[in-house]
Design a protein around this motif. Structure first.
Motif, PDB file in Angstrom:
ATOM      1  N   CYS A 210       4.130   8.568 -90.177  1.00  8.36           N
ATOM      2  CA  CYS A 210       5.357   9.223 -90.671  1.00  8.36           C
ATOM      3  C   CYS A 210       6.289   9.189 -89.611  1.00  8.36           C
ATOM      4  O   CYS A 210       7.536   9.114 -89.672  1.00  8.36           O
ATOM      5  N   ASN A 211       5.864   8.850 -88.310  1.00  4.83           N
ATOM      6  CA  ASN A 211       6.799   8.829 -87.154  1.00  4.83           C
ATOM      7  C   ASN A 211       6.099   8.141 -86.010  1.00  4.83           C
ATOM      8  O   ASN A 211       4.912   7.854 -85.786  1.00  4.83           O
ATOM      9  N   GLU A 212       7.083   7.395 -85.045  1.00  6.59           N
ATOM     10  CA  GLU A 212       6.417   6.887 -83.842  1.00  6.59           C
ATOM     11  C   GLU A 212       5.589   7.625 -83.012  1.00  6.59           C
ATOM     12  O   GLU A 212       4.480   7.111 -82.463  1.00  6.59           O
ATOM     13  N   ALA A 213       5.740   8.912 -82.573  1.00  7.14           N
ATOM     14  CA  ALA A 213       5.114   9.744 -81.986  1.00  7.14           C
ATOM     15  C   ALA A 213       3.788   9.884 -82.439  1.00  7.14           C
ATOM     16  O   ALA A 213       2.618   9.885 -81.802  1.00  7.14           O
ATOM     17  N   GLU A 214       3.339   9.820 -83.791  1.00  4.78           N
ATOM     18  CA  GLU A 214       2.054   9.911 -84.443  1.00  4.78           C
ATOM     19  C   GLU A 214       1.381   8.846 -84.238  1.00  4.78           C
ATOM     20  O   GLU A 214      -0.096   8.773 -83.860  1.00  4.78           O
ATOM     21  N   ALA A 215       2.215   7.423 -84.498  1.00  3.19           N
ATOM     22  CA  ALA A 215       1.429   6.301 -84.020  1.00  3.19           C
ATOM     23  C   ALA A 215       1.168   6.268 -82.721  1.00  3.19           C
ATOM     24  O   ALA A 215      -0.156   5.631 -82.494  1.00  3.19           O
ATOM     25  N   ARG A 216       1.750   6.497 -81.912  1.00  2.00           N
ATOM     26  CA  ARG A 216       1.289   6.391 -80.594  1.00  2.00           C
ATOM     27  C   ARG A 216       0.317   7.055 -79.723  1.00  2.00           C
ATOM     28  O   ARG A 216      -0.653   6.835 -79.178  1.00  2.00           O
TER      29      ARG A 216
END
Length: 225
Positions: A210-216
């Motif tokens: 849902c967002n880049e922070a989650e992916a990282r």
């Protein structure tokens, strides 16, 4: 030898500037990547802006009229100003495809760097760095989720909903694609060059974020890094 040529030979004057190789004159904005310049219809080379009827996501599940906003912002910046263009091509709609500048500043570069348009990599990679910077800073359309305009147009031609493709609905509204490839675990943001071509197979360990922070946090890296 003419007098001017003789003086130029002696270094006493500068050569006359080369005339523009494309349209020149006051700008009238049609949409985020199409202008009338001195009365000639111009499609800006190397950029693609959200269509006027296109919507974007806010990142929180809501949508906003990003295409109409981009047209308004482009109008505020360039309408009525004098532009000079360099013709690159003529497209299938008989529009002049050109690079244009106002007061020496590249209009396409300005639009991409301020988050009003995407780099149109099918035709040019000139603005990829500017797009990456705008995306990282969350400028303009990058404040949330963006459907690449070329994907939006394709979905419209195929009779699908560009605002909510089937796969995105199945992903609970989350738009970032976590893809497993030869380069490891990478994620693609909406608007990235290969976003539309990347298909997610959750059975093979791929997933949506849902967002880049989650992916990282999950150990995935951006496809462009």
């Amino acid at each position: 030898m003419s007098c001017f040529a003789f003086l130029a030979f002696l270094g006493l004057c500068s050569p006359e500037p080369a005339p523009p190789t494309g349209p020149a004159g006051p700008v009238a904005v049609i949409d985020g990547d199409t202008l009338d310049v001195g009365g000639a219809r111009v499609r800006l080379h190397g950029v693609d802006a959200p269509e006027t009827a296109q919507s974007c996501g806010t990142g929180t599940g809501a949508v906003w009229a990003c295409g109409d906003w981009v047209t308004q912002e482009t109008t505020l910046r360039f309408s009525g100003r004098d532009a000079v263009c360099e013709t690159v091509d003529i497209d299938r709609y008989e529009r002049i495809v050109a690079r244009c500048a106002v007061a020496g500043a590249d209009i396409g570069e300005t639009l991409v760097s301020e988050g009003l348009a995407l780099a149109y990599v099918d035709y040019s990679e000139d603005y990829l760095d500017s797009e990456a910077e705008a995306r990282a800073a969350g400028r303009g359309i990058w404040r949330g989720e963006v459907e690449a305009p070329w994907d939006w147009r394709r979905a419209k031609r195929e009779g699908r909903s560009a605002a909510a493709p089937k796969e995105r609905v199945e992903a609970g509204g989350c738009a970032i694609k976590g893809n497993v490839s030869g380069g490891g675990r990478i994620y693609h943001m909406p608007g990235d060059p290969y976003y539309g071509r990347t298909k997610i197979d959750t059975a093979s360990g791929e997933r949506w974020f849902c967002n880049e922070a989650e992916a990282r946090r999950a150990g995935w890296r951006h496809a462009g890094s």
